[in-house]
Design an enzyme around this catalytic site. Sequence first.
Site, mmCIF file in Angstrom:
data_model
loop_
_atom_site.group_PDB
_atom_site.id
_atom_site.type_symbol
_atom_site.label_atom_id
_atom_site.label_comp_id
_atom_site.label_asym_id
_atom_site.label_seq_id
_atom_site.Cartn_x
_atom_site.Cartn_y
_atom_site.Cartn_z
ATOM 1 N N GLY A 147 0.824 -1.197 0.000
ATOM 2 C CA GLY A 147 0.000 0.000 0.000
ATOM 3 C C GLY A 147 0.853 1.239 0.000
ATOM 4 O O GLY A 147 2.089 1.176 -0.104
ATOM 5 N N GLY A 148 0.176 2.396 0.121
ATOM 6 C CA GLY A 148 0.894 3.656 0.068
ATOM 7 C C GLY A 148 1.838 3.865 1.239
ATOM 8 O O GLY A 148 2.803 4.633 1.142
ATOM 9 N N ASP A 186 -9.749 5.392 9.046
ATOM 10 C CA ASP A 186 -9.647 4.907 7.668
ATOM 11 C C ASP A 186 -10.484 3.631 7.498
ATOM 12 O O ASP A 186 -9.997 2.617 6.997
ATOM 13 C CB ASP A 186 -8.190 4.637 7.292
ATOM 14 C CG ASP A 186 -8.003 4.554 5.776
ATOM 15 O OD1 ASP A 186 -8.856 5.095 5.043
ATOM 16 O OD2 ASP A 186 -7.008 3.944 5.328
#
Length: 592
Positions: free
Chosen positions: A27-28, A145
Amino acid sequence: MGEPGGESAPGRVIAGRYLLLDQLGRGGMGVVWRARDEVLGREVAVKEVRAPAGLDHAAIGRMYRRLEREAWAAARVSHRGVVTVYDVATEDGRPWIVMELVRGLSLADVLEADGPLTPQRAAHFGEQVLAALRSAHEAGVLHRDVKPANVLIANDGRVVLSDFGIASLEGSSAITMTGEVVGSPEYLAPERALGREPGPESDLWSLGVMLYAAVEGVTPFRHDTPLSTLRAVVDDELPPPHRAGPLTPVLEGLLRKDPAERLSATEAARMLRIVGTGGLLRGSGGAVSGPDSPTATAHHRDGGREDGPTPPMPMPVPPPSAAPAATGTGGTGPGGGAPARGGAAGAVLAAGIVILLLAIVFLGWLLLKDREESGGTGGTGTTAPATASSAASESASASRSRSPSASPSPSASPSASPSATPAPRFAVAVRAVRDDYRGTCPPPEDRAPAFTATVETDRAPAVLEYRWATRSGVTSGSGWQSVMYEEGGSRSRQLDHTELTYYPSATFTDAIRLELRGAEPSASEWVEFSVTCEDGGGEGETPPAGASPSPGASGTAAPVTAGPVPAGPQSPQATDPGTAPEAAAGQETAAS
């Protein structure tokens, strides 16, 4: 504090104990590895955090310190629906977050493979995610999130909320970089998009967006760029959902722009539980079509209080069979046609006149009978009262000729009830207190799989008939039982059950649910459990007192239970038409 040049590779050992095996996701914020804890001898998930490109050393240091502190904050959350944080190790000046390894699929994987969910199934997932969020909020931790990629459906049936790596610990000093957007813009709450302080209500907004995406297939405010998406989150009205059905009031309540006006976590949990068990909420727009059609109707309680009185369900008024639709004659509306409301009022008036005439006939009959008995049956001057019509006199004479002492027809009574009181309706939800056992068999009651059912009724008094049933048909339950909801008492009951079934010298996997019978039979969703007999209770041994072994296919011993066994096994195909694909084994997912 510099960033190491290359990416880590399998075989590397972190902090002297965590051996990296292979990548699970990317992921980021970094890479998630499947690793083995060489000290404890167990597999774990290790998140390798990497700073975004373009940050200076000071900014990287601030970000790493924040993530490390917030990972320890997430470790404070103890709930079976939250991925457990075991350790935060430091290697190469970076934090490595060591977490529980959850085997299964993410909700994003399920949506990509199967498409949008039914409202009932989405509510089932949403209720469990909300339970995890409430546990985190009680510990002072915000997730920030919540999205399908961070909801894991484990192979053991658990719904687990992951990736508290960007969570915020209430009461701590914020270490954030100017202009940083933490989380996914399309799931961001309006107050966070405006730079205001987030709270638990911000996570509830994200939960609402996740549920919207689960049933509609798209998020409500997504645009081409992050900035246009944030603008839509703040300014645009919620697009009306088309597939949400009974879940619509929950979406509308969670996706209110003002945090103070959003549904509370308690009320949202109650509504999700009702929809998840097949019920309807007031204003939900009708029943769900397909295999998940509800079998019970549930209503909001006044003011959103969990202990408030439940309003009575409106009685349906059957249309008069003799009242035709407006035909344009004798009407009061334009064109001679009577409006629909006027037609209904006319039908009620006509019914009242009929009842009044029947009452007059009955009174006339009583007066004539009384005069006959007082004046003798041989007199010739007995006549009907002048106030009765000729039709009433003929009806009374016909009644006398049949039987002077006969009672009037019940249909002539003006107090007859037009319709019977409908049967009470129930909403049921089951959760596992313990869903697995490993040890000697038979399992002791205080360690065997145990379950709790919550059953709510829409009216009292009411009698609930229920039983605990398993897919295999073998259960230690007591068969059909009943419980009474007293008038004026609580409309919610908690039913507990301990399952003592096991498979000698092996692992026995099954699923259980609570079944209700009556005018509208219904059942909870299946809850899976397993019992592993490590020693004792082996093949060839004598079952304990009350046990009921029976031969299985090809001479294999069948499951044993210390309780009663149903007359015949149940077919999982016949009782569980919606087997969830997310329970497929062999895949491993961790937070990304």
